[in-house]
Each structure stands twice: as C-alpha cells, then as structure tokens.
Design a protein around this motif. Structure first.
Motif, mmCIF file in Angstrom:
data_model
loop_
_atom_site.group_PDB
_atom_site.id
_atom_site.type_symbol
_atom_site.label_atom_id
_atom_site.label_comp_id
_atom_site.label_asym_id
_atom_site.label_seq_id
_atom_site.Cartn_x
_atom_site.Cartn_y
_atom_site.Cartn_z
ATOM 1 N N ILE A 3 -5.358 -23.247 8.041
ATOM 2 C CA ILE A 3 -6.652 -22.226 7.394
ATOM 3 C C ILE A 3 -7.458 -23.243 7.531
ATOM 4 N N ARG A 4 -8.654 -22.973 7.911
ATOM 5 C CA ARG A 4 -9.871 -23.789 8.116
ATOM 6 C C ARG A 4 -10.983 -23.080 7.698
ATOM 7 N N ILE A 5 -11.845 -24.079 6.888
ATOM 8 C CA ILE A 5 -13.257 -23.376 6.182
ATOM 9 C C ILE A 5 -13.964 -22.843 7.023
ATOM 10 N N GLY A 6 -13.999 -23.586 8.203
ATOM 11 C CA GLY A 6 -15.314 -23.208 9.331
ATOM 12 C C GLY A 6 -14.914 -22.138 10.031
ATOM 13 N N ASN A 7 -13.656 -21.524 10.198
ATOM 14 C CA ASN A 7 -13.606 -20.427 10.960
ATOM 15 C C ASN A 7 -13.675 -18.982 10.167
ATOM 16 N N ALA A 13 -23.015 -18.225 13.373
ATOM 17 C CA ALA A 13 -24.151 -18.174 13.913
ATOM 18 C C ALA A 13 -24.600 -16.615 13.899
ATOM 19 N N ASN A 14 -23.857 -15.817 14.035
ATOM 20 C CA ASN A 14 -24.022 -14.375 14.465
ATOM 21 C C ASN A 14 -24.119 -13.424 13.219
ATOM 22 N N LEU A 15 -23.967 -14.231 11.806
ATOM 23 C CA LEU A 15 -23.893 -13.456 10.627
ATOM 24 C C LEU A 15 -25.570 -13.148 10.566
ATOM 25 N N GLY A 16 -25.831 -11.983 10.196
ATOM 26 C CA GLY A 16 -27.216 -11.657 9.878
ATOM 27 C C GLY A 16 -27.520 -11.272 8.557
ATOM 28 N N ALA A 17 -28.317 -10.818 8.059
ATOM 29 C CA ALA A 17 -28.796 -10.300 6.769
ATOM 30 C C ALA A 17 -27.709 -9.173 6.311
ATOM 31 N N GLU A 38 -19.312 -18.258 16.601
ATOM 32 C CA GLU A 38 -20.057 -19.326 17.034
ATOM 33 C C GLU A 38 -20.264 -20.220 15.849
ATOM 34 N N MET A 39 -19.773 -21.326 15.946
ATOM 35 C CA MET A 39 -20.201 -22.210 14.521
ATOM 36 C C MET A 39 -21.585 -22.393 14.197
ATOM 37 N N ARG A 40 -21.956 -22.301 13.106
ATOM 38 C CA ARG A 40 -23.403 -22.417 12.814
ATOM 39 C C ARG A 40 -23.609 -24.014 13.135
ATOM 40 N N ALA A 41 -24.614 -24.321 13.812
ATOM 41 C CA ALA A 41 -24.780 -25.839 14.462
ATOM 42 C C ALA A 41 -25.096 -26.928 13.120
ATOM 43 N N ALA A 42 -25.736 -26.308 12.059
ATOM 44 C CA ALA A 42 -25.750 -27.226 11.082
ATOM 45 C C ALA A 42 -24.836 -27.357 9.808
ATOM 46 N N LEU A 43 -23.807 -26.855 10.047
ATOM 47 C CA LEU A 43 -22.495 -27.162 9.196
ATOM 48 C C LEU A 43 -21.910 -28.349 9.133
ATOM 49 N N LYS A 44 -22.079 -28.996 8.155
ATOM 50 C CA LYS A 44 -21.527 -30.364 7.934
ATOM 51 C C LYS A 44 -20.118 -30.427 7.579
#
Length: 82
Positions: A3-7, A13-17, A38-44
C-alpha cells in the motif's frame, strides 16, 4: 500486497475540482487509482521516522527503535501536500 500513499487519485495530476477526473470525466475518491495515473510533481515523499505522524507518540509501533532517518512498515505521513 503493498500500500503506497502516492498511488491514489488524491495525488494524481489529473484530479480536478470537486474530485472530478480530468481524463475519465467521473467523480473519484482518495481510494481510486487507474492506468492513467500521473503523480503530481510537487508531492514530497520523505518517509522516515521524523516525517511520521506516529513518531514519539503512543501509537508508534517501535518506540524504542524509532530514530531520524529510519523507516518501518507502520510509517504514516505527517502531511501529504501536492
């Protein structure tokens, strides 16, 4: 099974309002993921004891061993911002 938090859609990145997927045009939640993810680029992603919400609390699974830089299977992020 890992289980991964980022997936999930929440970090895509495709999640909209209003939790609407820009690719599929459907409402999604944090438990969804897909092949168009597509992972959001700014996620640390800095998984270690210092960034764990359980560090130095009663809910820490390994309080005698937990230390900065270490990682365990119970890691939970203090905050996940994208």
């Amino acid at each position: 099974m890992s289980i991964r938090i980022g997936n999930s859609c929440i970090n895509c990145a495709n999640l909209g309002a209003n939790e609407l997927c820009k690719v599929h045009g459907v409402k999604v939640s944090t438990s969804y993921t897909c092949d168009s993810f597509e992972m959001r680029a700014a996620l640390k992603n800095d998984p270690n004891c210092v960034s764990c919400v359980r560090y130095e609390t009663d809910s820490c699974a390994n309080p005698q061993k937990a230390a900065p830089g270490m990682l365990c299977s119970q890691w939970a992020p203090q905050s996940a911002q994208a």
